[in-house]
Every structure is written in C-alpha cells, then in structure tokens.
Design a protein around this motif. Structure first.
Motif, mmCIF file in Angstrom:
data_model
loop_
_atom_site.group_PDB
_atom_site.id
_atom_site.type_symbol
_atom_site.label_atom_id
_atom_site.label_comp_id
_atom_site.label_asym_id
_atom_site.label_seq_id
_atom_site.Cartn_x
_atom_site.Cartn_y
_atom_site.Cartn_z
ATOM 1 N N VAL A 69 0.864 -1.183 0.000
ATOM 2 C CA VAL A 69 0.000 0.000 0.000
ATOM 3 C C VAL A 69 0.898 1.229 0.000
ATOM 4 O O VAL A 69 1.703 1.418 0.912
ATOM 5 C CB VAL A 69 -0.935 0.022 1.231
ATOM 6 N N LYS A 70 0.766 2.057 -1.014
ATOM 7 C CA LYS A 70 1.591 3.263 -1.121
ATOM 8 C C LYS A 70 0.822 4.453 -0.556
ATOM 9 O O LYS A 70 0.366 5.332 -1.279
ATOM 10 C CB LYS A 70 2.000 3.495 -2.570
ATOM 11 N N ALA A 71 0.648 4.427 0.759
ATOM 12 C CA ALA A 71 -0.008 5.525 1.468
ATOM 13 C C ALA A 71 0.747 5.731 2.772
ATOM 14 O O ALA A 71 1.328 4.780 3.314
ATOM 15 C CB ALA A 71 -1.474 5.203 1.741
ATOM 16 N N GLY A 72 0.733 6.951 3.269
ATOM 17 C CA GLY A 72 1.548 7.240 4.434
ATOM 18 C C GLY A 72 3.003 6.990 4.080
ATOM 19 O O GLY A 72 3.503 7.437 3.044
ATOM 20 N N GLU A 73 3.716 6.232 4.920
ATOM 21 C CA GLU A 73 5.104 5.882 4.633
ATOM 22 C C GLU A 73 5.201 4.593 3.826
ATOM 23 O O GLU A 73 6.296 4.115 3.534
ATOM 24 C CB GLU A 73 5.888 5.762 5.949
ATOM 25 N N ASP A 88 -5.470 7.940 -3.742
ATOM 26 C CA ASP A 88 -6.215 8.988 -3.026
ATOM 27 C C ASP A 88 -6.310 8.606 -1.552
ATOM 28 O O ASP A 88 -7.277 8.002 -1.116
ATOM 29 C CB ASP A 88 -7.608 9.144 -3.649
ATOM 30 N N GLU A 89 -5.286 8.970 -0.796
ATOM 31 C CA GLU A 89 -5.194 8.516 0.595
ATOM 32 C C GLU A 89 -6.303 9.068 1.478
ATOM 33 O O GLU A 89 -6.816 8.363 2.348
ATOM 34 C CB GLU A 89 -3.827 8.910 1.179
ATOM 35 N N LYS A 90 -6.687 10.328 1.278
ATOM 36 C CA LYS A 90 -7.595 10.977 2.233
ATOM 37 C C LYS A 90 -8.966 11.299 1.660
ATOM 38 O O LYS A 90 -9.647 12.213 2.106
ATOM 39 C CB LYS A 90 -6.934 12.234 2.813
#
Length: 381
Positions: free
Chosen positions: A9-13, A247-249
């Motif tokens: 998962v390429k979200a946050g770090e 689209d993380e947020k």
C-alpha cells in the motif's frame, strides 16, 4: 493450505499487507513478522495488544508469546474491550487511552490491533492520538476487517449522530492476516465480510467474475456463505490498495469505496446496530440499484444479479421483517434521510453518492437531498 500473498500500500510511509495462512498458530513465523514490522530488536520498543472479549481469549496469548519470543520484555500487555459495535464510542476510546498511559507506553512503542473492524478502528484511533501518534499494526480476525477496514488508515469511533464521525486518517505500519482464523467465525460474520467483497465486485469486473465463481457453490437460501479463497481476499484488498494509493484521504477516487455506504450507514444506525455492517452495505447497494433500475438508468439484470449474489452470501437485500416490526426502531424515509445528513459524505445541498453504472463499474455523483429521498423511497419499497 493456500499460499500466502503480499500487497504493498503506497499511502503514508508505505506498508505491506501480508496474507499468511496459519500465521497465528506458527509462533516462530509470527515472532519474525512482529519483530520486522515493529522493530523489536530495539530494547526500548514494546507493543500492547488491543483486542476484544471474543477474540482475546482465542489469540491474544499466541501474540503475546510471539512478542516475548521475538524479545523478552517486548509485550506491554493486553487491553480488552467488550465485543460489538456498542464499544466503538468516545468513552471506550478514552478508557483504552488511559490504560495505555497506565502501562507507561512511550512514543517508541506500538499498538497491535487484534480483532475485527471495531477493534481495528478504535485501536487505530487510540494509537493515532496517544502522545500525538504511535505506531499501529493491524491484525484483523474478521473477514470484513481483512478485506476492508484494516487497510487504508481510516480510524474512528461512533457518535450518537452517526457512525465514524470522530476519527483521523492514520496508516498502520503493516497488516498481518491469517485467513485460517475465519474458520472460527459464525456464519453471520462470514456473510458480513461478503458484503464488502460484493461491494468490490461493484467496482471491479475481475472481482465480480471471481465472486460469481466462488458464490456459485453456495446453496440458495441456506444463509451459509462459503469461505472466500485467499485469492479473492487478496483481489478485494488489491482494489482498495490501488484506490487508497491514488487517493489517501478521500478527496477523489477513494470515495468509490463508499458504494452502498450512505444508505447502508443510515439503516445500520437506525437499526441500533442490530444489522451488521456488511448486511447494511448490502441493503444500501440494493436500494441504489433498485432505484436506478426503476428510473430506467440500469438494466434489470444488474438488480437480479446483485440479489442472487446477496442471497448466496447469506445477506439481506431489504430490511428484515423482524426489524421492521419492532416498535422501537424507525426506518422511515425521514429518519434515514436525517441520519444521512450527518454522514461524512454529506455535501451541503446534497450528498456524494457512489452509483453503479455497469457491471463492475461505479461513479461518484453529487445528488440533491430531494433526489436521494426519492431513491430511498423507491429502493425501500
């Protein structure tokens, strides 16, 4: 035993979702995973397990033992909440935070969320808030949490006005999934998870094909859904992983993951959580699809296909008669609309609805409250 899978998962770090059948019963392997994800070689790092009264007696001891095997002193203990949606409250959140403080956790420490969606949401929020944020490792034990809530960093508790209104986006440091634990779940919980898998089928044609194939072995009307394969669990997570990485947020594409949720959350709240989340999402998807079919915007075959899948998954397509008969519950259009107005997807003069447009495809559209009311009335008939 099916082979495991790993998704990034390429979200946050950035983090990994690892699906490893038998992980919770393999102490050396679990110790290695925990050490790698939490950095347990550092003698200053400890981890507290947040679980519930159902899951804790089954698996908390295994996780504690693995922590101690990774490094003596790595376990900070266990905090258990009462099982069920009724625990997903600000009061219970504060109780968990006080317990974490009582264990003298520091910013180097971590939370392990061991349980279903309620535990994952509450423990994730507690980790995000404690000392302005410590790490959280998700270890989902329900099907719904595996395919949906453990991935993506949404953490929250409920308010009286509605579900998940108090929360933050906070990505975990990893997700460890042992699909073998699904064999211990009651049929209702398996069906609940299928509600989210069928939602993914509404967003991805390949998942739709896989769902049709795996539910094809279900017995119509039996109310007993089969366990999904590791491959289907991974396919479902992959849909969410791709969308969250983009689209993380939830400012754009991530809204698609709310298919069935606006109407679903309304009926779930109105039922005082007598309906499971998965059942509520199923009803929400059916309401929208039925309304669009009646308006001539979708072919009737899509409604019939959805109804067949829900039946084989042991999920309701409409509000159960026993709940409609309860005098203490109000499922009127006015009540559901009032609940929906407090939904996070509310947008002033209307609501951002995810609407099916073709098999395996959906789009986000701004719908006025008047039009949404009409859809509710049509879909609930």
């Amino acid at each position: 035993m099916q082979n495991g899978q790993i998704l990034e998962v390429k979200a946050g770090e950035g983090y990994l979702v690892e699906i490893t059948p038998g992980l919770l019963s393999d102490a050396p392997k679990l110790a290695g995973r925990l050490s790698a994800r939490l950095g347990l070689t550092d003698p200053a790092v400890r981890a507290v397990i947040v679980t519930d009264s159902n899951v804790g007696p089954l698996y908390a001891e295994n996780v504690q033992a693995a922590l101690e095997a990774a490094r003596p002193g790595a376990s900070a203990g266990v905090i258990a909440i009462p099982a069920g949606e009724q625990s997903k409250t600000p009061a219970e959140l504060v109780r968990v935070l006080e317990a974490m403080a009582g264990l003298r956790l520091t910013r180097k420490d971590a939370v392990i969320a061991l349980g279903g969606g309620v535990v994952g949401d509450l423990a994730g929020l507690a980790a995000a808030l404690y000392m302005r944020g410590i790490r959280c490792l998700q270890m989902p034990t329900s099907l719904l949490a595996m395919v949906d809530s453990s991935v993506g960093g949404k953490t929250a508790v409920d308010l009286e006005a509605g579900k998940n209104l108090m929360g933050v986006f906070s990505q975990p440091v990893g997700v460890l999934i042992d699909p073998e634990v699904l064999r211990t779940l009651p049929a209702r919980e398996i069906s609940c998870g299928w509600g989210e898998i069928i939602k993914y089928a509404g967003l991805d044609p390949d998942v739709l094909a896989a769902v049709r194939q795996e539910l094809g072995s279900g017995e119509d009307g039996s109310g007993l859904a089969p366990l999904p394969s590791v491959d289907l669990i991974a396919r479902s997570i992959d849909v969410k992983r791709r969308i969250v990485s983009e689209d993380e947020k939830e400012s754009g594409a991530r809204r698609l993951l709310n298919l069935g949720h606006t109407a679903g959350h309304a009926v779930e709240t109105a039922s005082c959580y007598a309906l499971s989340h998965g059942a509520s999402v199923a009803i929400g998807m059916h309401i929208l699809t039925k309304a669009l079919v009646q308006e001539g915007k979708l072919p009737r075959a899509m409604l019939e296909d959805l109804e067949a899948l829900l039946l084989k998954a042991g999920l309701p397509a409409s509000l159960p008669p026993e709940l409609l008969a309860r005098p203490d519950l109000d499922f009127s259009t006015d009540k559901l609309l009032a609940i929906a107005r407090h939904d996070k997807k509310s947008a002033g003069s209307g609501v951002n609805l995810v609407l099916p447009v073709a098999p395996g495809r959906a789009e986000v559209k701004k719908v006025s409250w008047e039009d949404f009311r009409a859809m509710l009335e049509t879909g609930l008939r």
